[in-house]
Motif scaffolding. Structure first.
Motif, PDB file in Angstrom:
ATOM      1  N   ARG A 130      -7.547  -9.509  -6.902  1.00 32.36           N
ATOM      2  CA  ARG A 130      -6.153  -9.736  -7.293  1.00 32.36           C
ATOM      3  C   ARG A 130      -5.228  -8.953  -6.383  1.00 32.36           C
ATOM      4  O   ARG A 130      -5.595  -7.884  -5.897  1.00 32.36           O
ATOM      5  CB  ARG A 130      -5.898  -9.219  -8.716  1.00 32.36           C
ATOM      6  N   VAL A 131      -4.015  -9.478  -6.240  1.00 26.17           N
ATOM      7  CA  VAL A 131      -2.977  -8.702  -5.567  1.00 26.17           C
ATOM      8  C   VAL A 131      -2.200  -7.964  -6.649  1.00 26.17           C
ATOM      9  O   VAL A 131      -1.815  -8.561  -7.657  1.00 26.17           O
ATOM     10  CB  VAL A 131      -2.038  -9.615  -4.751  1.00 26.17           C
ATOM     11  N   ALA A 132      -2.020  -6.662  -6.445  1.00 27.16           N
ATOM     12  CA  ALA A 132      -1.348  -5.845  -7.448  1.00 27.16           C
ATOM     13  C   ALA A 132      -0.556  -4.749  -6.740  1.00 27.16           C
ATOM     14  O   ALA A 132      -0.825  -4.445  -5.575  1.00 27.16           O
ATOM     15  CB  ALA A 132      -2.376  -5.227  -8.404  1.00 27.16           C
ATOM     16  N   PRO A 133       0.411  -4.143  -7.454  1.00 27.26           N
ATOM     17  CA  PRO A 133       1.143  -3.025  -6.860  1.00 27.26           C
ATOM     18  C   PRO A 133       0.193  -1.871  -6.552  1.00 27.26           C
ATOM     19  O   PRO A 133      -0.776  -1.644  -7.283  1.00 27.26           O
ATOM     20  CB  PRO A 133       2.140  -2.616  -7.955  1.00 27.26           C
ATOM     21  N   PHE A 134       0.474  -1.191  -5.464  1.00 28.99           N
ATOM     22  CA  PHE A 134      -0.419  -0.122  -4.991  1.00 28.99           C
ATOM     23  C   PHE A 134       0.407   1.114  -4.718  1.00 28.99           C
ATOM     24  O   PHE A 134       1.351   1.085  -3.942  1.00 28.99           O
ATOM     25  CB  PHE A 134      -1.129  -0.596  -3.713  1.00 28.99           C
TER      26      PHE A 134
END
Ligand SMILES: [Zn+2]
Ligand SMILES: [Zn+2]
Length: 345
Positions: free
Chosen positions: A14-18
């Motif tokens: 998944r793409v998520a805030p980092f």
């Protein structure tokens, strides 16, 4: 807040805030220009780990990458904005293996992009300055990324020590196999008989200089009247890769295994290897190969771009994993461009 591709567990990208961590002493911050999707990253996606190295909490993969400096590094003669590559293998530098010149075998290694160390499938990353590899400034971000897999190929060929015009069997024509093929050509190997189950990869192998390319090792056996070849290099992700390499080898031959098998297990009838009296080497990452990788690319002796089939944005990262995991036709090497640019002037 930047964004990143995370692997949560097997089959779950998944793409998520980092949250970018603080930099440590000796580190520098890079804007990630490009990051490759490696077969090893795919193992984390498909199996949730590689042997004992498994995903315990969500982690950011990506160890093949290039980036732009966000500060001047006068000690390296580099200015802010310069494109650089990064050697992801942060070896300890103190152990006997490091001292013996084998940082790839360091048991204390902190490898960028292997759990628990977050990798480069994100917008910005802190890296030790000691791992920065300056590259010619006419290199593209893709060239910078490909130095790492090319380094793996150079290391494999170093271990194989092909003789001039020696005939070689190549088992597996994925990105690493196709780079090995080109390195073999550049060091003067003889005929290269390749195999891969995927037709588009066989076609690419022929284009890049393989003498013949078949769907399975049976073709190589047939072309050599069952005798096999003196040198075999394996670069597959199949549990049968070792067995196929053995079957392609002549009695008394040498085999170099580069691939990581799915499920962390080899399938191999012992007698086939024993009766041939084979010498077998396992290739592990790479040693000090970046200068030669850069030179091969700069001189045009290896065409790294020929191996790159797909380009993705960061948001498309999970899609890249999913499509590669099902061996979508036409896919060879995928590269992700977190900045959205595949080149910068
Ligand atoms: Zn890799
Ligand atoms: Zn060490």
């Amino acid at each position: 807040m930047s964004r990143a591709v995370f692997l949560y567990a097997a089959g779950d990208a998944r793409v998520a805030p980092f949250n970018l961590r603080e930099g440590a002493p000796g580190e520098t911050l890079l804007d990630v220009a490009a990051v490759g999707l490696c077969g090893s990253d795919l193992h984390y996606y498909k199996d949730g780990g590689i042997g004992a190295a498994s995903i315990v909490e969500p982690f950011v993969p990506g160890h093949e990458f290039g980036g732009w400096l966000t500060e001047d590094l006068p000690e390296l003669g580099l200015a802010r904005g310069a494109l650089v590559a990064v050697d992801p293998n942060h070896a300890c530098g103190h152990c006997e293996h490091c001292h013996a010149g084998h940082p790839n075998l360091c048991p204390n290694v902190a490898f960028i992009g292997a759990p628990p160390h977050h990798g480069a499938m994100t917008e910005r990353i802190w890296v030790p300055k000691s791992l920065i590899v300056p590259v010619p400034q006419d290199f593209t971000p893709t060239d910078a990324v490909m130095l790492e897999p090319l380094g793996v190929a150079i290391h494999a060929v170093d271990l194989a020590k092909p003789k001039l015009l020696e005939r070689v069997a190549l088992i597996g024509c994925g990105p690493i196999g196709l780079l090995i093929l080109q390195v073999l050509k550049s060091v003067g190997a003889g005929e290269i008989l390749a195999c891969d189950p995927l037709p588009h990869r066989r076609a690419l192998a022929l284009k890049l200089g393989a003498t013949r390319a078949g769907a399975s090792v049976d073709d190589i056996a047939e072309w050599t009247q069952g005798e096999g070849l003196p040198l075999v290099i394996e670069a597959t992700n199949a549990p049968e890769g070792f067995r196929d390499a053995v079957r392609a080898a002549r009695i008394g031959g040498r085999v170099v295994l580069v691939g990581i098998p799915d499920g962390d297990t080899y399938v191999l009838p012992a007698s086939e290897a024993r009766r041939r009296g084979l010498s077998i080497k396992f290739s592990r990452r790479m040693g000090h190969v970046y200068p030669r990788a850069i030179e091969l690319v700069a001189l045009g002796k290896v065409d790294v771009n020929a191996v790159v089939s797909h380009r993705f944005s960061l948001e498309e990262g999970p899609d890249a994993f999913r499509r590669l995991a099902v061996n979508e036709p036409g896919m060879v090497k995928s590269i992700i461009y977190p900045s959205g640019q595949s080149a910068r002037g």
